[in-house]
Scaffold this motif. Structure first.
Motif, PDB file in Angstrom:
ATOM      1  N   ILE A   1      45.251  48.024   7.235  1.00  0.00           N
ATOM      2  CA  ILE A   1      44.628  47.976   5.918  1.00  0.00           C
ATOM      3  C   ILE A   1      45.638  48.458   4.882  1.00  0.00           C
ATOM      4  CG2 ILE A   1      42.677  48.699   4.516  1.00  0.00           C
ATOM      5  CD1 ILE A   1      41.895  47.084   6.970  1.00  0.00           C
ATOM      6  N   THR A   2      45.973  47.596   3.909  1.00  0.00           N
ATOM      7  CA  THR A   2      46.979  47.948   2.905  1.00  0.00           C
ATOM      8  C   THR A   2      46.380  48.267   1.540  1.00  0.00           C
ATOM      9  OG1 THR A   2      47.277  45.613   2.341  1.00  0.00           O
ATOM     10  CG2 THR A   2      48.715  46.532   4.055  1.00  0.00           C
ATOM     11  N   GLU A   3      45.085  47.988   1.353  1.00  0.00           N
ATOM     12  CA  GLU A   3      44.427  48.323   0.101  1.00  0.00           C
ATOM     13  C   GLU A   3      42.995  48.764   0.386  1.00  0.00           C
ATOM     14  OE1 GLU A   3      44.488  44.851  -2.332  1.00  0.00           O
ATOM     15  OE2 GLU A   3      42.980  43.795  -1.146  1.00  0.00           O
ATOM     16  N   THR A   4      42.451  49.516  -0.546  1.00  0.00           N
ATOM     17  CA  THR A   4      41.103  50.053  -0.350  1.00  0.00           C
ATOM     18  C   THR A   4      40.348  50.038  -1.669  1.00  0.00           C
ATOM     19  OG1 THR A   4      39.838  51.955   0.491  1.00  0.00           O
ATOM     20  CG2 THR A   4      41.779  52.442  -0.825  1.00  0.00           C
ATOM     21  N   VAL A   5      39.031  50.099  -1.587  1.00  0.00           N
ATOM     22  CA  VAL A   5      38.195  50.126  -2.791  1.00  0.00           C
ATOM     23  C   VAL A   5      38.353  51.471  -3.493  1.00  0.00           C
ATOM     24  CG1 VAL A   5      35.829  50.096  -3.656  1.00  0.00           C
ATOM     25  CG2 VAL A   5      36.525  48.486  -1.871  1.00  0.00           C
ATOM     26  N   ASN A   6      38.648  51.433  -4.777  1.00  0.00           N
ATOM     27  CA  ASN A   6      38.723  52.679  -5.540  1.00  0.00           C
ATOM     28  C   ASN A   6      37.688  52.758  -6.649  1.00  0.00           C
ATOM     29  OD1 ASN A   6      39.817  50.839  -7.333  1.00  0.00           O
ATOM     30  ND2 ASN A   6      41.412  52.231  -8.064  1.00  0.00           N
ATOM     31  N   LYS A   7      36.971  51.624  -6.886  1.00  0.00           N
ATOM     32  CA  LYS A   7      35.952  51.665  -7.936  1.00  0.00           C
ATOM     33  C   LYS A   7      34.928  50.552  -7.712  1.00  0.00           C
ATOM     34  CE  LYS A   7      37.528  52.368 -12.018  1.00  0.00           C
ATOM     35  NZ  LYS A   7      38.187  52.124 -13.328  1.00  0.00           N
ATOM     36  N   VAL A   8      33.651  50.888  -7.952  1.00  0.00           N
ATOM     37  CA  VAL A   8      32.571  49.894  -7.910  1.00  0.00           C
ATOM     38  C   VAL A   8      31.804  50.001  -9.223  1.00  0.00           C
ATOM     39  CG1 VAL A   8      30.513  49.071  -6.722  1.00  0.00           C
ATOM     40  CG2 VAL A   8      32.387  50.073  -5.399  1.00  0.00           C
ATOM     41  N   THR A   9      31.591  48.852  -9.878  1.00  0.00           N
ATOM     42  CA  THR A   9      30.920  48.837 -11.182  1.00  0.00           C
ATOM     43  C   THR A   9      29.731  47.884 -11.143  1.00  0.00           C
ATOM     44  OG1 THR A   9      33.029  49.243 -12.294  1.00  0.00           O
ATOM     45  CG2 THR A   9      31.206  48.475 -13.658  1.00  0.00           C
ATOM     46  N   TRP A  10      28.558  48.392 -11.532  1.00  0.00           N
ATOM     47  CA  TRP A  10      27.361  47.576 -11.649  1.00  0.00           C
ATOM     48  C   TRP A  10      27.054  47.384 -13.140  1.00  0.00           C
ATOM     49  CZ3 TRP A  10      27.843  51.406  -7.979  1.00  0.00           C
ATOM     50  CH2 TRP A  10      27.640  51.046  -6.641  1.00  0.00           C
ATOM     51  N   THR A  11      26.795  46.145 -13.540  1.00  0.00           N
ATOM     52  CA  THR A  11      26.494  45.839 -14.943  1.00  0.00           C
ATOM     53  C   THR A  11      25.198  45.038 -15.009  1.00  0.00           C
ATOM     54  OG1 THR A  11      28.867  45.762 -15.449  1.00  0.00           O
ATOM     55  CG2 THR A  11      27.356  44.792 -17.063  1.00  0.00           C
ATOM     56  N   ALA A  12      24.298  45.459 -15.875  1.00  0.00           N
ATOM     57  CA  ALA A  12      22.982  44.816 -15.974  1.00  0.00           C
ATOM     58  C   ALA A  12      23.088  43.447 -16.622  1.00  0.00           C
ATOM     59  CB  ALA A  12      22.038  45.701 -16.779  1.00  0.00           C
ATOM     60  N   ASP A  13      22.312  42.495 -16.097  1.00  0.00           N
ATOM     61  CA  ASP A  13      22.249  41.171 -16.697  1.00  0.00           C
ATOM     62  C   ASP A  13      21.488  41.198 -18.021  1.00  0.00           C
ATOM     63  OD1 ASP A  13      23.635  39.982 -14.612  1.00  0.00           O
ATOM     64  OD2 ASP A  13      21.802  39.583 -13.460  1.00  0.00           O
ATOM     65  N   LYS A  14      20.419  42.019 -18.067  1.00  0.00           N
ATOM     66  CA  LYS A  14      19.599  42.066 -19.286  1.00  0.00           C
ATOM     67  C   LYS A  14      19.302  43.508 -19.693  1.00  0.00           C
ATOM     68  CE  LYS A  14      17.411  37.543 -18.580  1.00  0.00           C
ATOM     69  NZ  LYS A  14      16.109  36.815 -18.410  1.00  0.00           N
ATOM     70  N   ASP A  15      18.077  43.973 -19.377  1.00  0.00           N
ATOM     71  CA  ASP A  15      17.610  45.247 -19.920  1.00  0.00           C
ATOM     72  C   ASP A  15      18.167  46.474 -19.200  1.00  0.00           C
ATOM     73  OD1 ASP A  15      16.090  43.855 -21.764  1.00  0.00           O
ATOM     74  OD2 ASP A  15      14.349  43.761 -20.438  1.00  0.00           O
ATOM     75  N   GLY A  16      18.493  46.352 -17.921  1.00  0.00           N
ATOM     76  CA  GLY A  16      18.986  47.515 -17.189  1.00  0.00           C
ATOM     77  C   GLY A  16      17.878  48.490 -16.836  1.00  0.00           C
ATOM     78  N   VAL A  17      18.234  49.774 -16.774  1.00  0.00           N
ATOM     79  CA  VAL A  17      17.277  50.827 -16.431  1.00  0.00           C
ATOM     80  C   VAL A  17      16.653  51.332 -17.724  1.00  0.00           C
ATOM     81  CG1 VAL A  17      16.903  52.985 -15.190  1.00  0.00           C
ATOM     82  CG2 VAL A  17      18.789  51.466 -14.521  1.00  0.00           C
ATOM     83  N   GLU A  18      15.407  51.017 -17.929  1.00  0.00           N
ATOM     84  CA  GLU A  18      14.740  51.355 -19.182  1.00  0.00           C
ATOM     85  C   GLU A  18      14.266  52.810 -19.181  1.00  0.00           C
ATOM     86  OE1 GLU A  18      11.682  48.494 -19.820  1.00  0.00           O
ATOM     87  OE2 GLU A  18      13.096  46.817 -20.058  1.00  0.00           O
ATOM     88  N   PRO A  19      13.924  53.358 -20.350  1.00  0.00           N
ATOM     89  CA  PRO A  19      13.443  54.737 -20.439  1.00  0.00           C
ATOM     90  C   PRO A  19      12.266  54.994 -19.498  1.00  0.00           C
ATOM     91  CG  PRO A  19      13.907  53.894 -22.623  1.00  0.00           C
ATOM     92  CD  PRO A  19      14.060  52.732 -21.683  1.00  0.00           C
ATOM     93  N   GLY A  20      12.311  56.145 -18.826  1.00  0.00           N
ATOM     94  CA  GLY A  20      11.260  56.512 -17.892  1.00  0.00           C
ATOM     95  C   GLY A  20      11.402  55.884 -16.534  1.00  0.00           C
ATOM     96  N   GLN A  21      12.527  55.216 -16.258  1.00  0.00           N
ATOM     97  CA  GLN A  21      12.736  54.562 -14.967  1.00  0.00           C
ATOM     98  C   GLN A  21      14.040  55.026 -14.325  1.00  0.00           C
ATOM     99  OE1 GLN A  21      12.610  50.320 -15.636  1.00  0.00           O
ATOM    100  NE2 GLN A  21      10.474  50.317 -16.276  1.00  0.00           N
ATOM    101  N   PHE A  22      14.224  54.656 -13.052  1.00  0.00           N
ATOM    102  CA  PHE A  22      15.488  54.899 -12.382  1.00  0.00           C
ATOM    103  C   PHE A  22      15.816  53.688 -11.521  1.00  0.00           C
ATOM    104  CE2 PHE A  22      12.579  56.191  -9.028  1.00  0.00           C
ATOM    105  CZ  PHE A  22      13.225  55.791  -7.857  1.00  0.00           C
ATOM    106  N   GLN A  23      17.074  53.602 -11.099  1.00  0.00           N
ATOM    107  CA  GLN A  23      17.525  52.505 -10.253  1.00  0.00           C
ATOM    108  C   GLN A  23      18.446  53.058  -9.173  1.00  0.00           C
ATOM    109  OE1 GLN A  23      16.826  48.973 -10.413  1.00  0.00           O
ATOM    110  NE2 GLN A  23      17.744  49.250  -8.400  1.00  0.00           N
TER     111      GLN A  23
END
Length: 228
Positions: free
Chosen positions: A106-128
């Motif tokens: 193995i010569t490379e490894t994951v150093n970052k993972v990014t999640w981006t919402a398509d629309k509204d994402g995590v709204e107030p009073g919620q979690f994901q």
């Protein structure tokens, strides 16, 4: 209520209620941190973790989560589980020293993972929750620190990057920490096999006792019928 004094029992109840309220007041912020769950995994193994992201704002939604992996303990396998309504991007980096995994270099490894919402994402009073299958976890570390950036729809970025220190007060923006513990057995399956054998022996013993009791009872019943 003579002399205007409050009965002791009622005073105790009031004090208890105030104390409980104080506990909830001071513990509530900790519940709102970005965290990794479960918070514990076995050293040297593979596991599935979830980054739990609560929304702390009343007027904005969480639209992005960026998690950085510890560079001092690179992993050979990082696989995200699809999250409806979110796009995931995996960033890799070259290793200074290649790793061996299942006969492959193995010569490379994951150093970052990014999640981006398509629309509204995590709204107030919620979690994901954002699941990842990760491994191989290091055998010589007792914890892993994942620094996280939480971005809101109003462009605010909360940096969960402070490493908690043992014996010190919790920082304002603690990073998610995964504790690592020793495997449950010695690694060759001896403990597991012994437990299985012991359980099987106990079950067979109970079955034998029940069969013996049933046989005795049948013999007594049959004898009584012949006597009658």
């Amino acid at each position: 209520m003579a002399g205007g004094r409050v009965p002791y029992g009622r005073r105790l109840a009031v004090v208890g209620g105030l104390a409980a309220g104080a506990v909830l007041l001071f513990s509530a912020p900790a519940l709102a941190h970005v965290s990794v769950q479960p918070g514990e995994a076995e050293q040297g193994g593979y596991t599935t973790i979830n980054f739990k992201v609560p929304n702390e704002r009343d007027n904005a939604s969480t639209v992005q989560l960026e998690v950085t992996f510890p560079a001092d303990h690179p992993m050979t396998s990082v696989m995200p589980q699809p999250v409806p309504g979110w796009q995931v991007e995996i960033t890799k980096a070259k290793l200074d020293k290649p790793l061996e995994s299942h006969g492959k270099k193995i010569t490379e490894t994951v150093n970052k993972v990014t999640w981006t919402a398509d629309k509204d994402g995590v709204e107030p009073g919620q979690f994901q929750q954002f699941p990842l299958s990760v491994g191989q976890l290091p055998e010589n570390a007792d914890h892993l620190v994942f620094k996280a950036l939480q971005t809101y729809s109003n462009k605010e970025v909360v940096r969960w990057i402070e490493e908690p220190k043992e014996g010190a007060a919790e920082p304002d923006n603690p990073a998610p920490v995964l504790r690592l513990v020793a495997p449950a057995d010695d690694g060759d399956g001896t403990s597991s096999d012994a437990d299985t054998s012991d359980t099987t022996a106990r079950v067979l013993g109970v079955v034998g006792i029940v069969a013996g009791v049933a046989g005795v009872a049948f013999g007594v019943f049959a004898g009584r019928r012949r006597s009658a």
